[in-house]
Design a protein around this motif. Structure first.
Motif, PDB file in Angstrom:
ATOM      1  N   SER A  18       0.853  -1.165   0.037  1.00  0.00           N
ATOM      2  CA  SER A  18       0.084  -0.241   0.101  1.00  0.00           C
ATOM      3  C   SER A  18       0.933   1.386  -0.240  1.00  0.00           C
ATOM      4  O   SER A  18       0.324   2.365  -0.292  1.00  0.00           O
ATOM      5  N   ILE A  21       8.305   0.962   0.150  1.00  0.00           N
ATOM      6  CA  ILE A  21       9.091   0.078  -0.999  1.00  0.00           C
ATOM      7  C   ILE A  21       8.383  -1.052  -1.562  1.00  0.00           C
ATOM      8  O   ILE A  21       8.410  -1.478  -2.765  1.00  0.00           O
ATOM      9  N   ARG A  41      -3.340  -3.413   4.542  1.00  0.00           N
ATOM     10  CA  ARG A  41      -4.717  -3.233   5.310  1.00  0.00           C
ATOM     11  C   ARG A  41      -5.283  -1.860   4.489  1.00  0.00           C
ATOM     12  O   ARG A  41      -6.458  -1.918   4.626  1.00  0.00           O
ATOM     13  N   THR A  42      -4.449  -0.846   4.147  1.00  0.00           N
ATOM     14  CA  THR A  42      -5.198   0.501   3.650  1.00  0.00           C
ATOM     15  C   THR A  42      -5.573   0.212   2.222  1.00  0.00           C
ATOM     16  O   THR A  42      -4.790   0.287   1.298  1.00  0.00           O
ATOM     17  N   ASP A  66      -5.080  -7.757   7.240  1.00  0.00           N
ATOM     18  CA  ASP A  66      -4.260  -7.444   8.377  1.00  0.00           C
ATOM     19  C   ASP A  66      -3.452  -8.806   8.562  1.00  0.00           C
ATOM     20  O   ASP A  66      -4.036  -9.874   8.926  1.00  0.00           O
ATOM     21  N   LEU A  67      -2.217  -8.430   8.447  1.00  0.00           N
ATOM     22  CA  LEU A  67      -1.298 -10.003   8.618  1.00  0.00           C
ATOM     23  C   LEU A  67      -1.255 -10.220  10.121  1.00  0.00           C
ATOM     24  O   LEU A  67      -0.684 -11.577  10.109  1.00  0.00           O
ATOM     25  N   ASN A  93       7.432  -8.083   2.441  1.00  0.00           N
ATOM     26  CA  ASN A  93       7.943  -7.058   2.703  1.00  0.00           C
ATOM     27  C   ASN A  93       7.236  -6.012   4.014  1.00  0.00           C
ATOM     28  O   ASN A  93       7.867  -5.079   4.543  1.00  0.00           O
ATOM     29  N   TYR A 159      12.846  -4.166  17.047  1.00  0.00           N
ATOM     30  CA  TYR A 159      13.074  -4.399  15.477  1.00  0.00           C
ATOM     31  C   TYR A 159      14.064  -5.184  15.008  1.00  0.00           C
ATOM     32  O   TYR A 159      13.812  -5.930  14.179  1.00  0.00           O
ATOM     33  N   LYS A 163      14.343  -8.671  12.952  1.00  0.00           N
ATOM     34  CA  LYS A 163      14.803  -8.726  11.543  1.00  0.00           C
ATOM     35  C   LYS A 163      15.853  -9.793  11.645  1.00  0.00           C
ATOM     36  O   LYS A 163      16.276 -10.715  10.656  1.00  0.00           O
ATOM     37  N   THR A 192      15.720   4.508   3.705  1.00  0.00           N
ATOM     38  CA  THR A 192      14.866   4.689   2.387  1.00  0.00           C
ATOM     39  C   THR A 192      13.721   5.662   2.792  1.00  0.00           C
ATOM     40  O   THR A 192      13.119   5.836   3.963  1.00  0.00           O
ATOM     41  N   THR A 194      10.576   6.613   3.528  1.00  0.00           N
ATOM     42  CA  THR A 194       9.073   6.171   3.790  1.00  0.00           C
ATOM     43  C   THR A 194       8.669   6.515   4.995  1.00  0.00           C
ATOM     44  O   THR A 194       9.492   7.154   5.848  1.00  0.00           O
TER      45      THR A 194
HETATM   46  P1  NDP Z   1       6.176   1.443   5.264  1.00  0.00           P
HETATM   47  O1  NDP Z   1       5.800   1.888   6.806  1.00  0.00           O
HETATM   48  O2  NDP Z   1       6.012   2.530   4.325  1.00  0.00           O
HETATM   49  O3  NDP Z   1       5.414   0.506   4.800  1.00  0.00           O
HETATM   50  C1  NDP Z   1       4.874  -0.652   5.536  1.00  0.00           C
HETATM   51  C2  NDP Z   1       3.953  -1.308   4.888  1.00  0.00           C
HETATM   52  O4  NDP Z   1       3.579  -2.754   5.542  1.00  0.00           O
HETATM   53  C3  NDP Z   1       2.809  -0.872   4.366  1.00  0.00           C
HETATM   54  O5  NDP Z   1       2.207  -1.166   3.163  1.00  0.00           O
HETATM   55  C4  NDP Z   1       1.743  -1.489   5.346  1.00  0.00           C
HETATM   56  O6  NDP Z   1       0.547  -1.478   4.978  1.00  0.00           O
HETATM   57  C5  NDP Z   1       2.247  -2.759   5.612  1.00  0.00           C
HETATM   58  N1  NDP Z   1       2.021  -3.404   6.934  1.00  0.00           N
HETATM   59  C6  NDP Z   1       2.221  -2.851   8.159  1.00  0.00           C
HETATM   60  N2  NDP Z   1       1.634  -3.649   9.064  1.00  0.00           N
HETATM   61  C7  NDP Z   1       0.728  -4.349   8.566  1.00  0.00           C
HETATM   62  C8  NDP Z   1      -0.320  -5.292   8.966  1.00  0.00           C
HETATM   63  N3  NDP Z   1      -0.569  -5.569  10.259  1.00  0.00           N
HETATM   64  N4  NDP Z   1      -0.928  -5.873   7.904  1.00  0.00           N
HETATM   65  C9  NDP Z   1      -0.681  -5.928   6.560  1.00  0.00           C
HETATM   66  N5  NDP Z   1       0.285  -4.944   6.157  1.00  0.00           N
HETATM   67  C10 NDP Z   1       1.045  -4.320   7.113  1.00  0.00           C
HETATM   68  O7  NDP Z   1       7.703   0.665   5.361  1.00  0.00           O
HETATM   69  P2  NDP Z   1       9.133   0.710   4.371  1.00  0.00           P
HETATM   70  O8  NDP Z   1       8.413   0.795   3.120  1.00  0.00           O
HETATM   71  O9  NDP Z   1       9.978   1.652   4.921  1.00  0.00           O
HETATM   72  O10 NDP Z   1       9.497  -0.820   4.970  1.00  0.00           O
HETATM   73  C11 NDP Z   1       9.216  -2.050   4.056  1.00  0.00           C
HETATM   74  C12 NDP Z   1      10.018  -2.952   4.516  1.00  0.00           C
HETATM   75  O11 NDP Z   1      11.501  -2.583   4.420  1.00  0.00           O
HETATM   76  C13 NDP Z   1       9.758  -3.224   5.916  1.00  0.00           C
HETATM   77  O12 NDP Z   1      10.005  -4.802   6.391  1.00  0.00           O
HETATM   78  C14 NDP Z   1      11.167  -2.490   6.600  1.00  0.00           C
HETATM   79  O13 NDP Z   1      11.322  -3.000   8.108  1.00  0.00           O
HETATM   80  C15 NDP Z   1      12.099  -2.735   5.829  1.00  0.00           C
HETATM   81  N6  NDP Z   1      13.137  -1.722   5.763  1.00  0.00           N
HETATM   82  C16 NDP Z   1      12.777  -0.282   5.769  1.00  0.00           C
HETATM   83  C17 NDP Z   1      13.827   0.550   5.809  1.00  0.00           C
HETATM   84  C18 NDP Z   1      13.632   2.172   5.363  1.00  0.00           C
HETATM   85  O14 NDP Z   1      14.565   2.816   5.668  1.00  0.00           O
HETATM   86  N7  NDP Z   1      12.523   2.610   4.945  1.00  0.00           N
HETATM   87  C19 NDP Z   1      15.227   0.333   5.863  1.00  0.00           C
HETATM   88  C20 NDP Z   1      15.402  -1.150   6.294  1.00  0.00           C
HETATM   89  C21 NDP Z   1      14.451  -1.969   6.182  1.00  0.00           C
HETATM   90  P3  NDP Z   1      -0.949  -0.947   5.717  1.00  0.00           P
HETATM   91  O15 NDP Z   1      -0.477  -0.066   6.810  1.00  0.00           O
HETATM   92  O16 NDP Z   1      -1.616  -0.404   4.543  1.00  0.00           O
HETATM   93  O17 NDP Z   1      -1.597  -2.206   6.391  1.00  0.00           O
END
Ligand code: NDP
Length: 248
Positions: A18, A21, A41-42, A66-67, A93, A159, A163, A192, A194
């Motif tokens: 949603s 990355i 979820r979104t 919702d995971l 992811n 966290y 990981k 990144t 985000t």
């Molecule tokens: P964001 O917070 O931008 O996005 C997280 C995503 O995970 C959203 O799409 C969210 O969707 C989904 N998500 C979270 N909780 C749930 C849930 N309960 N059920 C379903 N989906 C869920 O994160 P990033 O894009 O930054 O991160 C992506 C991955 O990369 C993660 O695993 C993060 O740990 C990893 N990472 C990121 C870094 C960074 O600097 N950004 C650095 C290192 C690793 P929704 O809320 O709609 O459910």
């Protein structure tokens, strides 16, 4: 952006599609020809992705889930089996940061939530789709980790622990499947631009960080049927695979 990898006829499941990355990886996978199963979820974020994919001539199936709904993950695996009989690409992811805090101040419910989403749901997803990935002629699993698994920085304990656990899952799974076409790798995307990064580092200027679309583009080769590596971490910043080891 159109990609040189041809994934036409392939099916790719992306969690956390949603935003961030996962959103851009889903978009790139669809642009390369894959049918994308987009999970989050979104609903608004998923619909925006769907619009972008369709406008570029691609195909997606949206799964608002919702995971933490573990039986929902199992049902999704069953639905993919019924419709396609296999899965070609898994991008596990979705993840949450929890809180940046001294270890003694982390609330139990926060720690449990980080483990539930980052570790238990990832394992549950792997369990649900492992037979489907094995049924593919070139199954590819991409599991999002973080440099935190190794740096274990002060105040990042929940966290970082989650990981590190994910990387252990990936290594075990890769060992189990090393004599099969299935290739299983972790990814360290690096800092990144985000929502998650902004939550972790509120004082940082996001413009100094790579956009998630740039990061997604670097990860795309891991979905390719031509990939040979398994059981490794792909370091996006270095643009290469690294072996598991403690920092020197
Ligand atoms: P964001 O917070 O931008 O996005 C997280 C995503 O995970 C959203 O799409 C969210 O969707 C989904 N998500 C979270 N909780 C749930 C849930 N309960 N059920 C379903 N989906 C869920 O994160 P990033 O894009 O930054 O991160 C992506 C991955 O990369 C993660 O695993 C993060 O740990 C990893 N990472 C990121 C870094 C960074 O600097 N950004 C650095 C290192 C690793 P929704 O809320 O709609 O459910």
């Amino acid at each position: 952006m159109p990609h040189s990898i041809d994934l036409s006829g392939r099916t790719a499941l992306v969690t956390g599609a949603s935003r961030g990355i996962g959103y851009f990886l889903a978009k790139d996978l669809a642009a390369a020809g894959a049918h994308v199963i987009a999970v989050a979820r979104t609903i608004g974020g998923l619909e925006e992705l769907d619009d972008e994919i369709k406008a570029a001539g691609g195909e997606a199936t949206l799964v608002p889930l919702d995971l933490t709904d573990m039986s929902g993950i199992d049902r999704m695996g069953g639905a993919i089996h019924e419709r396609w009989g296999k899965l070609d690409i898994l991008v596990a992811n979705a993840g949450i940061l929890g809180v940046i805090s001294p270890i003694g101040h982390v609330e139990a419910k926060t720690f449990e939530k980080v483990m539930e989403i980052n570790v238990t749901a990832t394992w549950r997803l792997i369990r649900a789709v492992d037979p489907l990935l094995r049924a593919s002629d070139a199954g590819r699993a991409i599991v999002m980790s973080s440099g935190a698994a190794h740096s274990a920085r002060a105040f990042w304990a929940p966290y970082a622990a989650s990981k590190a656990a994910i990387e252990a899952l990936v290594r075990s799974w890769a060992h189990e499947t090393e004599n099969m076409p299935l290739r299983v790798n972790a990814v360290n995307p690096g800092a990144t631009r985000t929502a998650m990064r902004a939550q972790a580092m509120p004082g940082e200027d996001p413009q100094t960080l790579p956009h998630p679309s740039e990061v997604a583009e670097k990860i795309m080769p891991l979905a390719s049927p031509a990939l040979t590596e398994t059981g490794l971490i792909f370091d996006v910043r270095k643009d290469r695979f690294v072996h598991y080891r403690m920092p020197e």
